[in-house]
Every structure is written in C-alpha cells, then in structure tokens.
Scaffold this active site. Structure first.
Site, short mmCIF file in Angstrom:
data_model
loop_
_atom_site.label_atom_id
_atom_site.label_comp_id
_atom_site.label_asym_id
_atom_site.label_seq_id
_atom_site.Cartn_x
_atom_site.Cartn_y
_atom_site.Cartn_z
N TYR A 1 36.86 26.64 56.15
CA TYR A 1 35.59 27.02 55.47
C TYR A 1 34.78 26.68 56.70
O TYR A 1 34.80 25.77 57.29
CB TYR A 1 35.40 26.63 54.22
CG TYR A 1 34.19 27.56 53.75
CD1 TYR A 1 34.68 28.74 53.52
CD2 TYR A 1 33.10 26.88 53.19
CE1 TYR A 1 33.70 29.51 52.75
CE2 TYR A 1 32.10 27.56 52.57
CZ TYR A 1 32.29 29.06 52.30
OH TYR A 1 31.41 29.98 51.72
N SER B 1 36.84 41.57 42.29
CA SER B 1 36.46 39.99 42.56
C SER B 1 35.30 39.52 41.51
O SER B 1 34.70 40.46 41.03
CB SER B 1 36.14 39.79 43.93
OG SER B 1 34.83 40.53 44.32
N GLY B 2 35.13 38.27 41.49
CA GLY B 2 33.99 37.94 40.99
C GLY B 2 32.82 38.56 41.43
O GLY B 2 32.03 38.75 40.45
N ARG C 1 42.60 47.84 45.63
CA ARG C 1 43.77 48.11 46.18
C ARG C 1 44.46 48.65 45.04
O ARG C 1 44.38 48.12 43.80
CB ARG C 1 44.38 46.64 46.71
CG ARG C 1 43.87 46.24 47.79
CD ARG C 1 44.34 44.66 48.41
NE ARG C 1 44.05 43.77 47.27
CZ ARG C 1 44.28 42.78 47.15
NH1 ARG C 1 45.07 41.95 48.15
NH2 ARG C 1 43.98 41.78 46.37
N ASP C 2 45.56 49.39 45.45
CA ASP C 2 46.66 49.78 44.63
C ASP C 2 47.50 49.00 44.01
O ASP C 2 47.79 47.79 44.87
CB ASP C 2 47.41 51.16 45.36
CG ASP C 2 48.10 51.85 44.09
OD1 ASP C 2 47.88 51.81 43.01
OD2 ASP C 2 48.99 52.73 44.63
N GLY D 1 32.80 38.89 53.00
CA GLY D 1 34.24 38.32 52.81
C GLY D 1 35.06 39.00 53.49
O GLY D 1 34.71 40.20 54.04
N GLY D 2 36.26 38.48 54.02
CA GLY D 2 37.23 39.23 54.66
C GLY D 2 38.52 38.88 54.05
O GLY D 2 39.48 38.68 55.13
N MET D 3 38.89 39.41 52.98
CA MET D 3 40.14 38.85 52.48
C MET D 3 41.33 39.77 53.41
O MET D 3 42.29 39.21 53.26
CB MET D 3 40.15 39.88 50.94
CG MET D 3 39.33 39.00 49.96
SD MET D 3 39.09 39.78 48.52
CE MET D 3 40.55 40.82 48.35
N TRP E 1 25.90 35.26 53.03
CA TRP E 1 26.29 34.17 52.73
C TRP E 1 25.47 33.15 51.82
O TRP E 1 24.35 32.80 52.07
CB TRP E 1 26.69 33.03 53.96
CG TRP E 1 27.54 31.83 53.75
CD1 TRP E 1 28.75 31.84 52.68
CD2 TRP E 1 27.68 30.81 54.51
NE1 TRP E 1 29.12 30.68 52.47
CE2 TRP E 1 28.59 29.90 53.80
CE3 TRP E 1 26.87 30.46 55.50
CZ2 TRP E 1 29.03 28.58 54.25
CZ3 TRP E 1 27.32 29.07 55.98
CH2 TRP E 1 28.30 28.26 55.35
#
Lengths: 337, 337
Positions: free
Chosen positions: B56, B156-157, B178-179, B248-250, B273
């Site tokens: 992080y 997501s939250g 996402r499927d 974010g960048g999951m 952020w």
C-alpha cells in the site's frame, strides 16, 4: 484569373493523398456578407492528411477543397461586410474552410483578420498550432514563471510553438523527441527556439532525469501528442495533482496509465482539440481575439516564429503531400497559392 | 481487562496475512488530550490486506496493529478532551489508526464522533467506503436528479454505497459486475439496494447497452475500481466531457484509453483516494462533519445500510482474513471486538 483548388471529389476519401486532384474551380458570386479572398499560403498539416484519408473526426461533404489553415488577402467584400476591407489579411476562424486554392468566396463569419505586418508564413500557420499551444499552456494549469512543462513530439508545429510561448512567459520546457540520425542538429534548433532541455524518449527512464530536476521543478503540465509506452514514461515525471493533456496520437497507440498514478499521485488526464474549443467558444469572440492578439504580439516581438517551412507551388502539391508524410520530417510543407 | 490486538511485528510485512499475529497489548496511560476507547467492531478491507502485504502507498512503522476502519465506545477521556465524553461512539478520523484490537488510547484529534443510534455495522464501515462513494458522487461532476452514473466493481463496499447514495439523490446507476455462478442473486441484491441496471462486463460491448440508453441518459460520471479492458469498455459509454474517476485497480492492470477519447470526446480522467482527501482537508473540519452528518442522515432514513457482513470474533481473525481474500466474496468480514 484562373482559380485552382486541390481537394477530393469522392466518392471515398480512403484512397488518401492519391485521391487529391487539382481542379479549375468557379468563383461563386459575392453574396451580401461574403468576402472574396486571394489565398496566399496554406500549410499541409497532419489533420489535413487524416481528413483526406477519411480518418478524422470531422469530414467535409465531397467534393471538397482540402486544407484547414492558411492566410489570404481580401480582394473584395459584399455590402453587408462590416469588419473587413480590401487588402486585409484573413485566416480561417474554424476548421474545414478548404484553404488549398488560389481564390475563394467565404462568409465573413468564417474569417478572422490578422495584421498584415507579420511574416506570411507566420500568418499561414497561426490558426491551428500556435493556438493549440497557447490554449494548452493557459487552460489546464495556471503556470507561473519558473514552473515547468514536459512535452513529447517537441519538434511538431505545436511543440515548437509550446517552446516559444513557454519561453516568452518564463516557463521552462522539457522536450522529448524521438531518436534520429540528425539528433544533435534538432537539439540545437529547439534550444535556439528556447527549449531548456531536449531529450530522447529512452532518457525518460534513465537517471539523467534526476539531474534535470535538480535545476527545475517537476512539471505540473505534460503535453502528449504520441501515446503508447513513452507517454506512460513521461507521465511518471508529472508532479502530484499535475495534468497531462493529450492532443494527438502519432504512435497510434492508446494512453496507458497505472492505476496508482490516479489514486496515489492524483494525476489528471485531459484532452484538447482546437476545433472543439472554437465550437465551444463560438459565441465568445472575445477569447478568440484576445488569443490572436497575444500571439501576434509574440510574433512582432520575435518571440514566436513560423515553424521550419518548405514552400511549394500549388502545382507541386502532390510532391508536398508525399514529403509531409515522411517520418522524421522537420519541415512543414506550405503551399504557395 | 485483557487487551488484544491483531497486527504485524515485523521486520517485513511482505509475508502477508500469515504474518498477522494476535497479541496481548498494554493499554498506555491516558494523556491530557487522549481518549480511552473500547473498540466494538472493525471490518477487513482490501486496503488493510494491502498494508499487511506491504504493497500500500502508506505503511505503518512496525510493530503495528492492523485495521483502518471500525467503531468504538469511549470509556474515559483525558482532562483536555473537549468534544467527546464517556459512552460516545467514535470512528477513525484518518487511515492508520489500527482498529483490530479490543481497547486503545487514541489522541482526541484522531477520532470522529458518530451518533450511537445507528446500527453497529453501519458505524463500523462508515469512514472509508461510504465516504469514498459520497465524495466521488459530489466532487467531480455536479449531478442532478435524472443524471446517470456508471460503475464497475458495483458489488464492492464502495459500489454498494454508490448505489444507495445515488438512489437517495435521484441519480440513476448502471452497475457492472463480473460474471459469476450466483449472478441472478447478486443482481437481485443490488437492485434491492436501488441499482437501476446491473450488467456483466461482456454486456459493455453489446447492443443491449443501446436499450439501456433509451430510458436513461449516458453517464456523466464513471467510477472505476478495476482497470484493464473492461474499464476501457466502460469509458466508451461516458458522455462527452464526462469524468471517469479511478479509485482502485482490482484487475491489477492499467487504465488504457484511446487517444481519440481524449481529443474528440474530451473525457476527463481523475483519481480519488479518501486518505488523500482527508489529508487535503485536515484544516477543514467543516467539510468532514457535513459529510458524516449527511451519511448518518441517510443511514437513519434507511437509505444507506451496511454492506453485507459476516461478523467474526477477533480470535478467529485468521479465518476472516482468508475469507476476505476469496474471489467473488460478497460479504465483508467484520471483526467483533
């Protein structure tokens, strides 16, 4: 007198420069608010080529005379024309005018007057590249003397204008160019224009960058006309909360940004297109005139020159088109009309 | 009473969740401006995992108690504490507090009061995700009722908070997920929260999108927590001059944007952020309090609930960490302290 124009007759523009023909054109009757113009000079810009190829975002209905920039002299004005008179120099107010011709009749509203005491090649190349450079330096970050800007394609028409306008306002420039056989000559030429640093793309990921940032601050503004990997590299040097403005994509590759640059460095990515700016400011003549005044002032003071140009008679337009599409071309082809 | 905390003792955090240990901690003496807090509940967020992994952007000096979010009850206050009293509920004012513990002594300035009449799990999950959602919906585009927003990672939250806050203000949401095997259930759950449209990533490049835009306008705001190809696809649906905010960048892939989107559609790319926002507004308590008031108001009206949670006793933190890192997890792990 004979009136010639170079353009496309259709049906498709995809054939590219080979589809451009030189034709005898009729000069239409002068309407109430029209201006009869003797065109003097018109450059060949990358956007002109893209329009001819049919790949540009705006395309003229065919048949069309090509060319979006240039300067002409007023021969005669219609009775309703108020702001222009015989002998004035005029340039296009907007894209799509069709400047590659010897004479034309245009509506007054499609023209802007420029002073006739500036060099012909400056006037012919004023309405796109210097305006783009001026706006990008003004509209995204408020730059103060001592601040710095980084740009790629520094040798382009816009790039050269950025160097000169920044220099005139005390803003330092870091100029990225592609490596090439005659690099030292190019570096020398851009430094003569006022460039503080001229580097090749590979230097962007080398420790030499640290040396540069010992003497000048990290840039708050990055100007991108390339795309692909070298743009990502350039972005790494931007200050936190700085802005990168994309106005071209010479590498024909997208702009790729690590997620962390957005989240942890808060970089801002924008785009700029002079045609859109003019559309957005169609009812704000004041900002257009004040920009032109500022640019002509720089020209008169010798702080803004025309880019390196090769002048070509209209008859030789085909050779000029081919020359304008060569890689690493350092000289803009300008048609003399 | 016993005081337990879960965190890392060092020397490196790179070992990830396996390096997290549960330890007996001393409760330090209560200083002049300190607050003794009994922690009640603290969630496990992706940023906590990244901090533990050492990846992080901000990392605590080790040894450190992990956890950046949660809610506690004030047990005792130092003589110099002015705004808090015994019984008040408090949440972290900033990242890095170390919330995965049963008790702690914190400086008053590091805490924010929240009303104790809202559900415990809402209070425990209020300071990061709903705040992020609130700011992203407020700070980049001025959205009016009837406007639309598109977001990925809608489950997501932050995504769930976006759906609820947008719904409460009359802004329509297009939610990309996402499927997955239990897709219909997820769609139903997000629609129950107020989602107008829930689609899978592959729909972004299908004609079905046209159907959606028959009933709602193209989004002026896109919220991106993924990166990679699906983000590029999402961007295609943004209105001209619209903004995409990356938070974010999951997918662990960069954001890739065609040059034409910048030039001809004038899209704007920004990042967000929450930690940086709080830093930037450290001397502007007013905007922080007005945001918390607005969020608590939504909670009380039943317009903003906690995300789907699984509560776990602190002793079982290791199972909770593992569960929080499963793909397609639809339930946030919350440690009960």
């Amino acid at each position: 007198s004979q009136n010639l124009g170079a353009g496309c007759s259709g049906p498709g523009m995809n054939a590219g420069p080979k589809s451009v023909l030189l034709k005898e054109l009729e000069v239409p009757r002068l309407g109430h608010s029209d201006v009869h113009v003797k065109m003097l000079a018109a450059p060949i810009n990358p956007a002109d080529i893209n329009m001819i190829q049919g790949t540009y975002a705006i395309l003229a209905p065919l048949p069309a005379v090509a060319g979006n920039e240039g300067v002409g002299r007023v021969l005669e004005v219609g009775p309703g024309v108020t702001a222009l008179r015989r002998g004035d120099w005029v340039i296009p107010a907007d894209a799509g005018l069709g400047t590659w011709r010897t004479q034309a009749v245009f509506p007054e509203a499609s023209l802007l007057q420029v002073p006739s005491d500036i060099p012909l090649l400056c006037a012919a190349t004023l309405s796109v590249n210097p305006c783009t450079a001026y706006r990008m330096l003004s509209d995204f970050e408020s730059l103060a003397p001592g601040d710095s800007v980084i740009q790629n394609a520094a040798n382009s028409g816009v790039g050269q204008a950025v160097i000169q306008i920044a220099k005139a306002t005390g803003v330092r420039t870091i100029n990225v160019v592609r490596d090439r056989p005659d690099l030292p000559k190019l570096v020398e030429r851009l430094k003569a224009l006022g460039a503080d640093h001229v580097i090749t793309e590979d230097v962007l990921r080398k420790p030499e960058m640290k040396e540069i940032f010992k003497s000048i601050p990290k840039p708050r503004l990055a100007l991108n006309c390339v795309g692909g990997k070298s743009t990502t590299e350039m972005l790494r040097h931007l200050q936190p909360k700085g802005t990168m403005v994309t106005y071209g994509g010479m590498a024909k590759q997208p702009v790729t940004v690590p997620v962390s640059a957005f989240i942890f460095r808060d970089v801002r990515l924008r785009g700029f297109w002079m045609t859109q700016w003019k559309k957005d400011h169609a009812h704000d003549k004041e900002s257009l005139t004040s920009m032109m005044d500022a640019l002509c002032q720089l020209v008169r003071r010798g702080q803004l020159g025309a880019p390196a140009c090769t002048t070509v008679p209209l008859e030789d337009f085909r050779e000029a088109l081919v020359a304008s599409m060569q890689p690493f071309t350092s000289s803009k082809q300008v048609l003399l009309l």
